[in-house]
Design an enzyme around this catalytic site. Structure first.
Site, PDB file in Angstrom:
ATOM      1  CG  ASN A 188       1.694  12.412   7.844  1.00 30.04           C
ATOM      2  OD1 ASN A 188       1.202  12.887   6.816  1.00 30.04           O
ATOM      3  ND2 ASN A 188       1.448  11.172   8.241  1.00 30.04           N
ATOM      4  CD1 TRP A 189       0.932  19.155   8.133  1.00 29.12           C
ATOM      5  CD2 TRP A 189      -0.098  20.369   6.561  1.00 29.12           C
ATOM      6  NE1 TRP A 189       1.394  20.433   8.237  1.00 29.12           N
ATOM      7  CE2 TRP A 189       0.772  21.208   7.284  1.00 29.12           C
ATOM      8  CE3 TRP A 189      -0.841  20.920   5.511  1.00 29.12           C
ATOM      9  CZ2 TRP A 189       0.916  22.570   6.998  1.00 29.12           C
ATOM     10  CZ3 TRP A 189      -0.704  22.271   5.216  1.00 29.12           C
ATOM     11  CH2 TRP A 189       0.166  23.086   5.965  1.00 29.12           C
ATOM     12  CE  LYS A 190      -1.566  11.187  10.581  1.00 33.95           C
ATOM     13  NZ  LYS A 190      -1.853  10.017  11.380  1.00 33.95           N
ATOM     14  CG  HIS A 218       1.913   6.966   7.515  1.00 33.54           C
ATOM     15  ND1 HIS A 218       0.735   6.523   8.060  1.00 33.54           N
ATOM     16  CD2 HIS A 218       2.419   7.878   8.397  1.00 33.54           C
ATOM     17  CE1 HIS A 218       0.531   7.149   9.216  1.00 33.54           C
ATOM     18  NE2 HIS A 218       1.535   7.967   9.439  1.00 33.54           N
ATOM     19  CD  GLU A 238      -2.667   7.358   9.104  1.00 30.20           C
ATOM     20  OE1 GLU A 238      -2.531   8.236   8.229  1.00 30.20           O
ATOM     21  OE2 GLU A 238      -2.612   7.603  10.334  1.00 30.20           O
ATOM     22  CD  GLU A 271       5.048   7.410  12.062  1.00 32.68           C
ATOM     23  OE1 GLU A 271       5.048   8.536  12.538  1.00 32.68           O
ATOM     24  OE2 GLU A 271       4.223   7.036  11.213  1.00 32.68           O
ATOM     25  N   GLY A 328      -1.965   8.319  16.170  1.00 32.84           N
ATOM     26  CA  GLY A 328      -3.293   8.929  16.220  1.00 32.84           C
ATOM     27  C   GLY A 328      -4.156   8.394  17.356  1.00 32.84           C
ATOM     28  CB  SER A 357       0.433   9.983  20.282  1.00 29.78           C
ATOM     29  OG  SER A 357      -0.615   9.329  19.599  1.00 29.78           O
ATOM     30  N   GLY A 409       1.964  13.712  13.464  1.00 31.50           N
ATOM     31  CA  GLY A 409       0.659  13.814  12.809  1.00 31.50           C
ATOM     32  C   GLY A 409      -0.153  14.943  13.418  1.00 31.50           C
TER      33      GLY A 409
HETATM   34  C1  PEP Z   1       1.834   9.973  11.897  1.00 38.27           C
HETATM   35  O1  PEP Z   1       0.831  10.060  11.212  1.00 38.27           O
HETATM   36  O2  PEP Z   1       2.910   9.706  11.367  1.00 38.27           O
HETATM   37  C2  PEP Z   1       1.713  10.180  13.342  1.00 38.27           C
HETATM   38  C3  PEP Z   1       2.747   9.936  14.095  1.00 38.27           C
HETATM   39  O3  PEP Z   1       0.496  10.641  13.790  1.00 38.27           O
HETATM   40  P1  PEP Z   1       0.162  11.153  15.274  1.00 38.27           P
HETATM   41  O4  PEP Z   1       1.279  12.079  15.685  1.00 38.27           O
HETATM   42  O5  PEP Z   1      -1.144  11.843  15.157  1.00 38.27           O
HETATM   43  O6  PEP Z   1       0.119   9.937  16.144  1.00 38.27           O
END
Ligand code: PEP
Length: 255
Positions: free
Chosen positions: A13-15, A98, A100, A170, A176, A216, A237
């Site tokens: 997930n590049w966001k 998601h 976010e 998640e 993050g 993470s 992410g």
């Molecule tokens: C995500 O955005 O779905 C995610 C898991 O981010 P990260 O790996 O940076 O925690």
């Protein structure tokens, strides 16, 4: 994960990262790294990079996903993108719900459900995100929260369609933040999601659904997380923005 029943999928997930030239460079770096992966490989990229990603990954084992989709087919919804617009350019997956989007953009279980059904109707495979916030975990209501999200987010999705749907567990407190759920916590909730699906559908259907862990995940903790029976890969992410790190995750999920 149980390899007899499911294939692991690692999805990046590049966001809101990468301009088009930056996206091109990362995809070119990823292609040879991903070529030997036996797990599913998906990159979910910003809308502006979708066409580029589809073009550059043609003939490779990398599939392309969007990070959101609107639930209406067309009309006066300024700034939104429909499922048909995504499939028309060759996008196969889409992240829905998601944390976010839930936190910053008013996403609710109702709109997650509408988006999921619209995606499936158009032939897109949704990656539906669920997860508890820290206060909910600390209050001991994680299962209650996850059960509610799974039931509401997937209401009205047929058994046939649920098998095309990826669910990403998640925990919001792990996204993050550098904090990862322990392998036991990830397994516990992924198994709980599968048990919830078995009640909503049946065991064989639940066994066929890919349930990822996200939060993470990185080259250091991936092996332990991915070794859990009900953890069928990851939604990634930060570590998806570095080809070498993403490559380690693909390697671990391919073992
Ligand atoms: C995500 O955005 O779905 C995610 C898991 O981010 P990260 O790996 O940076 O925690």
């Amino acid at each position: 994960m149980n390899k007899e029943l499911r294939q692991a999928i690692i999805a990046g997930n590049w966001k809101m990262n990468k301009t088009r030239p930056e996206a091109k460079a990362l995809i070119e770096e990823l292609k040879p790294i991903a070529a030997n992966a036996t797990c599913g490989v998906i990159i979910c990229v910003p809308f502006t990079n979708l066409e580029t990603a589809v073009e550059l990954t043609k003939g490779t084992n990398i599939k392309v996903g969007a990070e959101n989709v609107h639930f209406k087919e067309s009309g006066a919804y300024t700034g939104e993108i429909s499922a048909a617009m995504l499939t028309e350019i060759g996008v196969e997956y889409v992240i829905i719900g998601h944390s976010e989007r839930r936190q910053y953009f008013g996403e609710t279980d109702e709109t997650v459900n509408l988006r999921t059904k619209a995606a499936l109707a158009a032939g897109l495979k949704p990656i539906v995100c669920v997860g508890e916030v820290l206060e909910e975990r600390e209050a001991g209501i994680t299962e209650e929260v996850i059960s509610r999200q799974v039931k509401l987010d997937l209401a009205g999705v047929s058994a046939e369609d649920i098998k095309k749907t990826v669910i990403a567990y998640e925990p919001v407190w792990a996204i993050g933040t550098g904090k990862t759920a322990t392998a036991e916590q990830a397994q516990e909730v992924c198994a709980f999601i599968r048990a919830t699906l078995a009640k909503l559908y049946d065991q064989a259907t639940a066994d066929a659904v890919t349930i990822q862990y996200g939060g993470s995940m990185n080259p250091k903790n991936a092996a332990e997380l991915l070794a859990q029976t009900d953890v069928d890969g990851g939604l990634i992410g930060g570590a998806s923005l570095k080809a070498a790190d993403f490559g380690v995750l693909l390697e671990e999920a391919s073992k």
